[in-house]
Every structure is written in structure tokens, then in C-alpha cells.
Scaffold this active site. Structure first.
Site, mmCIF file in Angstrom:
data_model
loop_
_atom_site.group_PDB
_atom_site.id
_atom_site.type_symbol
_atom_site.label_atom_id
_atom_site.label_comp_id
_atom_site.label_asym_id
_atom_site.label_seq_id
_atom_site.Cartn_x
_atom_site.Cartn_y
_atom_site.Cartn_z
ATOM 1 N N GLU A 35 -11.293 32.611 11.205
ATOM 2 C CA GLU A 35 -12.151 32.757 12.144
ATOM 3 C C GLU A 35 -12.024 33.862 13.408
ATOM 4 O OE1 GLU A 35 -14.888 31.369 12.529
ATOM 5 O OE2 GLU A 35 -14.778 29.974 10.899
ATOM 6 N N TYR A 118 -15.379 28.411 20.962
ATOM 7 C CA TYR A 118 -15.676 28.635 19.695
ATOM 8 C C TYR A 118 -14.684 28.376 18.372
ATOM 9 C CZ TYR A 118 -17.239 30.346 15.056
ATOM 10 O OH TYR A 118 -17.203 30.596 13.835
ATOM 11 N N ASP A 136 -21.777 29.891 18.146
ATOM 12 C CA ASP A 136 -21.436 31.485 18.033
ATOM 13 C C ASP A 136 -22.881 32.063 18.374
ATOM 14 O OD1 ASP A 136 -22.764 31.352 15.841
ATOM 15 O OD2 ASP A 136 -21.258 32.764 14.562
#
Ligand code: SF4
Length: 291
Positions: A35, A118, A136
């Protein structure tokens, strides 16, 4: 208008990309690494580096034991290298304070270095299957179009999380899959410049229904060539390739087109803690100046 979760989840189940961090057995730490890397870098560039990192630092304590310089070298040319330093810092906190595990709780995740709104929810959702809104740029764009009938999402706002949460199915495993599917739709079909609506699984889209009204957002064209960011990248390339600290002229040669810009880039790398100076004025990656 809402989003047809059945249609979206069915589409995702049939067509989702087989990305390595989506496979069974991948740990929360490895998902966290993916991520962080994916935030500003495309999948195709992230994948080989992520594989290397998983093999090299399979748990947070392994990365915590590495130097900042090692991590920056291994980051290679993924760009925005402060992400690597923050992840290293995060690994140290996970190893020291969380039993070498990534926590599942969003609030605890938000307290870790480099973990924002996020990333915390992406980890909670993709690693732990939680029902949390994962928002996002891609998700904001899909929601803006499919639900609100706007071509673009505009600036991020606190309501984005609430709006996306309201779209999630109540069933927890389905909610997690819905979040992944929404991101995938924005990445592959409902793209910023050329959405391929003919391939979209959503049966009702407010933007299409409204006749695809034009965007009211002025898009800034992002260029890279000649920017301070490119200059910083060139200077870092020199230090990554050098086994020992280097003299200033070696850096000067890496960016000759604008000495003022080069000085600015060098200053900002020092200020950001990505590079250091030795006592005798040589330059090195963070943690490698032997101070
Ligand atoms: S129909 Fe087109 S604009 Fe609407 S969600 Fe699908 S891809 Fe995006």
C-alpha cells in the site's frame, strides 16, 4: 443514486487482477508495504520491488534492523523516497511496540509513522477484512460519477469517508470485497481521462444518465522533466550507487542544467533527512554518514 454492489462484486470476482499482494497467505505487513509503495507508483513498477522486499524483510523487525541507507537503496526508483524512510520508522515501532505485528484497529494504525487515513483503512480492509471505507483518488472519482453525476471528484473532503461508508454492503466480507472492487473499477475502467463505460459493470451511473456533463475542475498537467523532483532523484541516484560517501562535485555533475535548482534539491534532501553530510563535508544516504 447508489452503487449496485452485486454487479460490482460479481465483476471483481470474475476479472480482478491477480496481484501478488492479493494472494492468500500474504501478511498484513506485506500488504502494508504494498500500500505504501502503490500510493504514488504504478503496479508494474511496484511489483518487482515488493517481491524483493517481502523476501528481504518478511516481518517488521527484519526491516527495523536494516539501516536507513539500505532501505533507501532498496527503494530504487519508486519515487517519493520519504515513503521508504517513514515505512522504516513504522517497522521500528511495530517491532518495538506491537509484537512485530501490524495492528488491525484503524485508530491504532493511524498512530503509526507514515500511516494516513487511506493506508490505515486499506490495511484494515485488505489485510483484516474489515468493513471500513477505503477512499483513494480512484474511489472518489467513481463515487463522483456513478453516484453524484459529476465528471470529477474535486478536492478531498471529510465527507468522502462518510459517503463511501454509506455505500458499503452491511455484510462484512462483502463490504471488504466491495471496497477492493471499487478501487479496481477506478483503476481499470472508470479512469480519469478515458472511462470505458461500455465495459463498466454498473447498470446505473448518474454521470452517464446525466449525459456525461463536462468537468468543472481545471486539471493541472503534471510534468516531471526539469522539476525539482527530478533533480532530487538524480542526486539520490548518485548516492544510491556509491558504496561510500561522495564529494560535492560528484553531485554537481548529476544535475548541470540549473545550479540553483541543484542547490535547492540538495538542501531539501538534507532537510527531509534522506541524505546526510559527514563531518568532513561528504554526502551520503541517511544513516550512512557515520556521524
Ligand atoms: S459508467 Fe462510466 S463513468 Fe459511470 S462508473 Fe462506469 S466507467 Fe465510470
Amino acid at each position: 443514486m447508489s452503487i449496485d454492489s452485486d454487479a460490482l462484486i460479481d465483476w471483481y470476482t470474475e476479472t480482478a487482477r491477480d496481484l501478488p499482494w492479493r494472494r492468500p497467505g500474504v501478511t498484513a505487513w506485506q500488504i502494508l508495504m504494498s500500500e505504501i509503495m502503490l500510493q504514488q507508483t504504478p503496479v508494474v513498477r511496484v511489483e518487482p520491488i515488493w517481491r524483493e522486499w517481502v523476501a528481504r524483510w518478511p516481518v517488521p523487525s527484519a526491516m527495523a534492523a536494516a539501516s536507513q541507507g539500505e532501505v533507501l537503496r532498496a527503494w530504487g526508483k519508486l519515487g517519493y523516497p520519504r515513503r521508504a524512510l517513514r515505512l522504516h520508522e513504522c517497522a521500528q515501532v511495530l517491532a518495538a511496540e506491537h509484537g512485530d505485528e501490524v495492528p488491525a484497529d484503524v485508530e491504532v494504525l493511524l498512530g503509526l509513522p507514515g500511516i494516513g487515513a487511506y493506508t490505515a483503512r486499506a490495511v484494515a480492509c485488505f489485510a483484516y477484512g474489515q468493513r471500513v471505507p477505503v477512499v483513494d483518488t480512484n474511489v472518489r472519482r467513481v463515487v463522483a460519477r456513478a453516484v453524484h453525476g459529476r465528471a470529477e471528484a474535486g478536492n478531498p473532503a471529510a465527507r468522502d469517508l462518510l459517503e463511501t461508508e454509506a455505500l458499503l454492503p452491511h455484510d462484512i466480507p462483502r463490504a471488504a470485497k466491495f471496497s477492493a472492487a471499487l478501487m479496481e473499477l477506478g483503476a481499470l475502467i472508470c479512469t480519469a481521462r478515458t472511462p470505458t463505460c461500455a465495459n463498466c459493470p454498473l447498470p446505473h451511473c448518474a454521470w452517464v444518465t446525466a449525459g456525461r456533463p463536462a468537468s468543472t475542475v481545471t486539471r493541472r498537467v503534471q510534468k516531471y522533466d526539469g522539476t525539482d523532483r527530478q533533480a532530487r532523484g538524480r542526486l539520490l541516484d548518485v548516492l544510491r550507487a556509491a558504496p561510500d560517501p561522495v564529494e560535492r562535485p560528484a553531485l554537481d555533475l548529476a544535475w548541470t542544467r540549473d545550479p540553483g535548482q541543484r542547490d535547492r534539491a540538495l538542501d531539501s534532501l538534507l532537510t527531509d533527512g534522506l541524505i546526510e553530510q559527514t563531518p568532513d563535508g561528504l554526502f551520503a544516504l541517511a544513516g550512512e554518514a557515520g556521524n
